[in-house]
Design an enzyme around this catalytic site. Structure first.
Site, PDB file in Angstrom:
ATOM      1  N   TRP A   1       0.834  -1.328  -0.035  1.00  0.00           N
ATOM      2  CA  TRP A   1       0.015   0.018   0.040  1.00  0.00           C
ATOM      3  C   TRP A   1       0.874   0.986  -0.030  1.00  0.00           C
ATOM      4  O   TRP A   1       1.911   1.244   0.765  1.00  0.00           O
ATOM      5  CB  TRP A   1      -0.855  -0.094   1.386  1.00  0.00           C
ATOM      6  CG  TRP A   1      -1.771   0.967   1.260  1.00  0.00           C
ATOM      7  CD1 TRP A   1      -2.720   1.448   0.158  1.00  0.00           C
ATOM      8  CD2 TRP A   1      -2.282   1.605   2.333  1.00  0.00           C
ATOM      9  NE1 TRP A   1      -3.541   2.458   0.813  1.00  0.00           N
ATOM     10  CE2 TRP A   1      -3.372   2.878   2.095  1.00  0.00           C
ATOM     11  CE3 TRP A   1      -1.769   1.836   3.804  1.00  0.00           C
ATOM     12  CZ2 TRP A   1      -3.791   3.820   2.793  1.00  0.00           C
ATOM     13  CZ3 TRP A   1      -2.356   2.686   4.625  1.00  0.00           C
ATOM     14  CH2 TRP A   1      -3.517   3.677   4.224  1.00  0.00           C
TER      15      TRP A   1
ATOM     16  N   ALA B   1      -6.553  -5.434   7.158  1.00  0.00           N
ATOM     17  CA  ALA B   1      -7.566  -4.347   6.651  1.00  0.00           C
ATOM     18  C   ALA B   1      -9.080  -4.981   5.756  1.00  0.00           C
ATOM     19  O   ALA B   1      -9.807  -4.130   5.662  1.00  0.00           O
ATOM     20  CB  ALA B   1      -7.140  -3.384   5.922  1.00  0.00           C
TER      21      ALA B   1
ATOM     22  N   LYS C   1     -13.649  -1.894   5.039  1.00  0.00           N
ATOM     23  CA  LYS C   1     -14.131  -2.791   4.081  1.00  0.00           C
ATOM     24  C   LYS C   1     -15.423  -3.599   4.763  1.00  0.00           C
ATOM     25  O   LYS C   1     -16.302  -3.835   4.186  1.00  0.00           O
ATOM     26  CB  LYS C   1     -13.262  -3.193   3.458  1.00  0.00           C
ATOM     27  CG  LYS C   1     -11.853  -2.715   2.865  1.00  0.00           C
ATOM     28  CD  LYS C   1     -12.328  -1.815   1.962  1.00  0.00           C
ATOM     29  CE  LYS C   1     -11.256  -1.172   1.156  1.00  0.00           C
ATOM     30  NZ  LYS C   1     -10.428  -0.136   2.131  1.00  0.00           N
TER      31      LYS C   1
END
Length: 394
Positions: free
Chosen positions: A134, A217, A250
């Protein structure tokens, strides 16, 4: 020696910063008048209608909050401890006695707090980071005075997780170094270790005295809630200390509510770790935003809502997996998508080919070739594959 004032004032010392490539892509997409345009760049889940929905369970929890919440007073730097306690078993299973934690403003806030904690305990520590990762991971670590070293997480030729390079790099790590691991659904590649590899990674970290910083995540969007936590739990069973950054963006659909948490596994130092986390949180954001965490807590504490949330999350996961499977069967270069996990994959495209997708076919994705699988639906697949095949000759 004192620095002389800049003749144009304090701001005269600043230089213009390059815009974030993904944010620039969002602007270009919005300006594109073509009705058939596809947004495969922004990292949000979309349903079959192309909408990022508010989950049913979240709407129900928010109604309960509206009816029953008595105050909007500050909670303190630790945030909603009920949320923290309720999310622990989802992440860690039933063994949570040696886990301490607090709420943060999103997963990014959790990562920032983790970096601050590491820097406080070990100034200038080395953080090993698999490449690619990321884009915010590396600059976030550097911003707190940590040093970043990289290894190859993803082999672009085989389009698989590069287990050998990771282990070789870990063998070079020194005691006290940190390694940042994606807990599941690697962003941007979708290439994860299998459970046997997780066990070997954990064993090497334990032998070398390397601290794992695990960024979780996307729990629930790869193989399932329990399955996506399996690698993390293998690591925690093998090491004495670890840090875990968690995001609810998410899997609860809480993108704009900035809801996350930071946890640490420790032995007898839990109170000391918590006092440092609270102190660092206080000077970074003082108090985290409450609404998203409060709603997630209501879901997790209400059996019927928790059951519905799990059902919704599984529906999301199955949709992503179905799009992956369908794409993988359309073109030989897309076949590796079937073995990857989560929302993202890297397609074997050059920046020029990605640009051609955008200009010639109204398909928007990151210049690295990262695609958001959840940005597609079944009806889009034939047109996307035709565009993909067309730009291969560029």
């Amino acid at each position: 020696m004192l620095t002389r004032p800049h003749p144009e004032g304090l701001f005269g010392r600043l230089s213009e910063q390059a815009p974030d490539p993904l944010l620039s892509l969002i602007a270009l997409y919005k300006q594109d008048p073509r009705a058939e345009k596809l947004d495969l760049g922004v990292g949000v889940y979309r349903d079959h209608n192309g909408v990022t929905p508010v989950m049913r369970s979240m709407k129900a929890a928010e109604r309960l909050l509206e009816a029953n919440q008595q105050t909007k007073a500050y909670l303190g730097p630790e945030g909603d401890i009920g949320f923290v306690d309720a999310i622990k078993p989802v992440i860690f299973g039933q063994r949570v006695d040696d886990i301490v934690g607090l709420q943060t403003p999103g997963g990014t806030g959790a990562l920032r707090l983790a970096a601050e904690l590491i820097s406080s305990a070990h100034p200038g520590a080395t953080v090993w980071l698999g490449a690619p990762s990321w884009p915010i991971h590396a600059p976030l670590m550097v911003a707190t005075g940590l040093h970043v070293r990289t290894y190859r997480h993803y082999d672009a030729e085989t389009r698989r997780f590069d287990f050998d390079d990771m282990i070789a790099s870990l063998q070079q790590a020194e005691r006290g170094d940190v390694i940042l691991l994606h807990g599941c659904c690697h962003n941007p590649s979708g290439a994860d270790p299998d459970l046997t590899q997780w066990a070997e990674i954990a064993a090497v970290m334990n032998r070398r005295g390397v601290l794992p910083l695990i960024d979780l995540a996307y729990q629930g969007l790869g193989d399932g809630l329990e399955e996506d936590a399996a690698g993390l739990r293998i690591v925690l069973a093998s090491v004495e200390e670890a840090i875990i950054a968690y995001s609810c963006d998410k899997n609860f659909g809480l993108y704009r509510e900035r809801t996350g948490a930071l946890f640490a596994k420790t032995d007898r130092r839990g109170p000391i770790v918590m006092s440092n986390l609270a102190s660092l949180a206080r000077v970074n954001w003082s108090m985290p935003p409450d609404h998203g965490a409060a709603a997630a807590r209501v879901i997790l504490e209400t059996p019927e809502l928790a059951s519905d949330w799990r059902l919704e999350l599984e529906t999301m996961r199955q949709r992503i997996s179905a799009i992956r499977a369908a794409l993988s069967q359309t073109h030989p270069l897309l076949a590796p998508l079937a073995d990857q996990k989560g929302m993202f994959s890297i397609l074997p495209l050059s920046p020029d080919q990605v640009a051609a997708l955008r200009t010639d076919h109204a398909v928007y994705m990151a210049g690295s070739g990262r695609i958001n699988i959840a940005g597609l639906n079944e009806a889009d697949i034939p047109r996307f594959v035709r565009a993909f095949d067309a730009v291969l000759s560029h």
